[in-house]
Design a protein around this motif. Structure first.
Motif, mmCIF file in Angstrom:
data_model
loop_
_atom_site.group_PDB
_atom_site.id
_atom_site.type_symbol
_atom_site.label_atom_id
_atom_site.label_comp_id
_atom_site.label_asym_id
_atom_site.label_seq_id
_atom_site.Cartn_x
_atom_site.Cartn_y
_atom_site.Cartn_z
ATOM 1 N N LEU A 207 -1.915 -16.062 -6.199
ATOM 2 C CA LEU A 207 -1.366 -16.044 -4.851
ATOM 3 C C LEU A 207 -2.377 -15.367 -3.938
ATOM 4 N N LYS A 208 -2.633 -15.964 -2.781
ATOM 5 C CA LYS A 208 -3.652 -15.428 -1.890
ATOM 6 C C LYS A 208 -3.106 -15.210 -0.494
ATOM 7 N N PHE A 209 -3.552 -14.117 0.107
ATOM 8 C CA PHE A 209 -3.246 -13.842 1.505
ATOM 9 C C PHE A 209 -4.343 -12.936 2.038
ATOM 10 N N GLY A 210 -4.986 -13.359 3.112
ATOM 11 C CA GLY A 210 -6.084 -12.556 3.647
ATOM 12 C C GLY A 210 -7.137 -12.328 2.577
ATOM 13 N N ASP A 211 -7.480 -11.056 2.322
ATOM 14 C CA ASP A 211 -8.467 -10.752 1.284
ATOM 15 C C ASP A 211 -7.810 -10.419 -0.060
ATOM 16 N N LEU A 212 -6.509 -10.675 -0.166
ATOM 17 C CA LEU A 212 -5.776 -10.359 -1.392
ATOM 18 C C LEU A 212 -5.710 -11.573 -2.320
ATOM 19 N N GLU A 213 -5.819 -11.310 -3.613
ATOM 20 C CA GLU A 213 -5.554 -12.327 -4.628
ATOM 21 C C GLU A 213 -4.700 -11.676 -5.711
ATOM 22 N N LEU A 214 -3.479 -12.177 -5.865
ATOM 23 C CA LEU A 214 -2.535 -11.596 -6.825
ATOM 24 C C LEU A 214 -2.399 -12.505 -8.029
ATOM 25 N N ASN A 215 -2.657 -11.949 -9.199
ATOM 26 C CA ASN A 215 -2.367 -12.637 -10.457
ATOM 27 C C ASN A 215 -1.030 -12.084 -10.942
ATOM 28 N N ALA A 216 0.042 -12.892 -10.835
ATOM 29 C CA ALA A 216 1.384 -12.413 -11.161
ATOM 30 C C ALA A 216 1.709 -12.558 -12.639
ATOM 31 N N THR A 217 0.911 -13.341 -13.389
ATOM 32 C CA THR A 217 1.168 -13.508 -14.816
ATOM 33 C C THR A 217 0.725 -12.280 -15.591
ATOM 34 N N ASN A 218 -0.466 -11.813 -15.304
ATOM 35 C CA ASN A 218 -0.983 -10.575 -15.887
ATOM 36 C C ASN A 218 -1.201 -9.632 -14.717
ATOM 37 N N PRO A 219 -0.119 -8.971 -14.244
ATOM 38 C CA PRO A 219 -0.119 -8.415 -12.893
ATOM 39 C C PRO A 219 -1.339 -7.559 -12.525
ATOM 40 N N LYS A 220 -2.137 -8.112 -11.629
ATOM 41 C CA LYS A 220 -3.259 -7.355 -11.091
ATOM 42 C C LYS A 220 -3.573 -7.884 -9.695
ATOM 43 N N LEU A 221 -4.110 -7.018 -8.888
ATOM 44 C CA LEU A 221 -4.465 -7.348 -7.514
ATOM 45 C C LEU A 221 -5.975 -7.237 -7.359
ATOM 46 N N THR A 222 -6.570 -8.266 -6.754
ATOM 47 C CA THR A 222 -8.023 -8.299 -6.573
ATOM 48 C C THR A 222 -8.350 -8.419 -5.090
ATOM 49 N N ARG B 202 0.798 0.229 -0.682
ATOM 50 C CA ARG B 202 -0.124 0.635 0.384
ATOM 51 C C ARG B 202 -1.271 1.481 -0.176
ATOM 52 N N LYS B 203 -0.971 2.350 -1.105
ATOM 53 C CA LYS B 203 -2.016 3.182 -1.703
ATOM 54 C C LYS B 203 -3.008 2.328 -2.483
ATOM 55 N N LYS B 204 -2.515 1.307 -3.156
ATOM 56 C CA LYS B 204 -3.410 0.449 -3.927
ATOM 57 C C LYS B 204 -4.243 -0.447 -3.010
ATOM 58 N N LEU B 205 -3.663 -0.901 -1.910
ATOM 59 C CA LEU B 205 -4.443 -1.661 -0.932
ATOM 60 C C LEU B 205 -5.551 -0.788 -0.348
ATOM 61 N N ASN B 206 -5.214 0.454 -0.068
ATOM 62 C CA ASN B 206 -6.204 1.383 0.472
ATOM 63 C C ASN B 206 -7.311 1.650 -0.544
ATOM 64 N N PHE B 207 -6.924 1.827 -1.824
ATOM 65 C CA PHE B 207 -7.906 2.067 -2.889
ATOM 66 C C PHE B 207 -8.895 0.912 -3.000
ATOM 67 N N LEU B 208 -8.386 -0.319 -2.836
ATOM 68 C CA LEU B 208 -9.234 -1.507 -2.960
ATOM 69 C C LEU B 208 -10.036 -1.794 -1.689
ATOM 70 N N GLY B 209 -9.754 -1.038 -0.629
ATOM 71 C CA GLY B 209 -10.455 -1.269 0.630
ATOM 72 C C GLY B 209 -10.019 -2.536 1.327
ATOM 73 N N SER B 210 -8.780 -2.946 1.118
ATOM 74 C CA SER B 210 -8.294 -4.191 1.708
ATOM 75 C C SER B 210 -8.122 -4.065 3.221
ATOM 76 N N GLU B 211 -8.403 -5.160 3.909
ATOM 77 C CA GLU B 211 -8.160 -5.229 5.349
ATOM 78 C C GLU B 211 -6.751 -5.746 5.654
ATOM 79 N N THR B 212 -6.031 -6.137 4.609
ATOM 80 C CA THR B 212 -4.640 -6.574 4.767
ATOM 81 C C THR B 212 -3.740 -5.351 4.713
ATOM 82 N N ARG B 213 -2.731 -5.333 5.550
ATOM 83 C CA ARG B 213 -1.832 -4.172 5.589
ATOM 84 C C ARG B 213 -0.374 -4.616 5.549
ATOM 85 N N ILE B 214 0.464 -3.714 5.051
ATOM 86 C CA ILE B 214 1.911 -3.917 5.075
ATOM 87 C C ILE B 214 2.440 -3.148 6.282
ATOM 88 N N THR B 215 2.890 -3.883 7.276
ATOM 89 C CA THR B 215 3.349 -3.275 8.517
ATOM 90 C C THR B 215 4.866 -3.100 8.496
#
Length: 226
Positions: free
Chosen positions: A128-143, A199-212
């Motif tokens: 699943l992709k949104f902005g700079d996020l890529e979510l693997n929901a089968t083996n849960p990890k965020l890239t 939000r903490k994990k997005l910040n750790f990854l340096g993502s430009e996507t935010r949860i508002t």
């Protein structure tokens, strides 16, 4: 993704639940038709697995009621009957597919994936992709741009919900229903905790996507620098 199983054979219902959970679906199980209809009409499910022969109300009656309410949720009928008339009756009343018992777990999972593709949903095994996020929901990890972090199941389910809804605002009530079930005792602070984790994990990854946070409404994913 959340699936409702309506099946009165307790051992089969439990086996189906375990199979689906191992494949990263959220699952609720009920064992009679009247409860099945109540759950189905809640509108929180992405797919229904309905046994045809049920106490209280049969699966075809549940299906007919769901369709009469204008609900397009995919429905797969489960039955020990393999006769052509039963299959035709189910399909004529709006079922998406029909699986005769006994069936293999691989076949059922394939039919679930096919039903959801026909609906146009993104399946859990897909990225699943949104902005700079890529979510693997089968083996849960965020890239994010090659950097990745593991997610726990609830974090993955929450982020998946926000991504699938894209720019739509998702209320805390919708999140509770999707992640914990509509009869859950989960509260708003449970949602707030998992939003904070994400939000903490997005910040750790340096993502430009935010949860508002949309005050008094809910949450929405937004692209761009925080």
């Amino acid at each position: 993704m959340r699936i409702l199983i309506v099946e009165d054979e307790l051992h089969l219902a439990e086996a189906l639940s375990q199979i689906l959970k191992k494949n990263n679906y959220s699952v609720d199980v009920v064992h009679d038709g009247e409860d099945g209809l109540d759950y189905a009409l809640s509108g929180i499910y992405d797919l229904l697995l309905l046994d045809i022969m049920l106490p209280g109300m049969d699966g075809i009656s549940i299906l007919k009621t769901v369709r009469s309410k204008g609900m397009a949720v995919p429905v797969i009928l489960l039955t020990a009957k393999g006769e052509i008339p039963d299959k035709i009756a189910g399909l004529d009343h709006g079922a998406d597919d029909y699986v005769a018992k006994p069936f293999s777990s691989d076949e059922l999972l394939a039919r679930i994936r096919a039903a959801m593709r026909r609906k146009g949903e993104v399946m859990p095994e897909d990225a699943l992709k949104f902005g700079d996020l890529e979510l693997n929901a089968t083996n849960p990890k965020l890239t994010v741009r090659g950097k990745e972090i593991k997610l726990n199941p609830k974090e993955s389910e929450l982020l998946e919900l926000l991504i699938v809804r894209k720019q739509a605002v998702t209320s805390k009530e919708q999140i509770i229903e999707k992640l914990w079930g509509f009869d859950s005792e989960a509260e708003h602070n449970n949602v707030e905790v998992y939003i904070s984790f994400l939000r903490k994990k997005l910040n750790f990854l340096g993502s430009e996507t935010r949860i508002t946070t949309i005050r008094s409404v809910g949450y929405v994913l937004e692209e761009g620098k925080a």
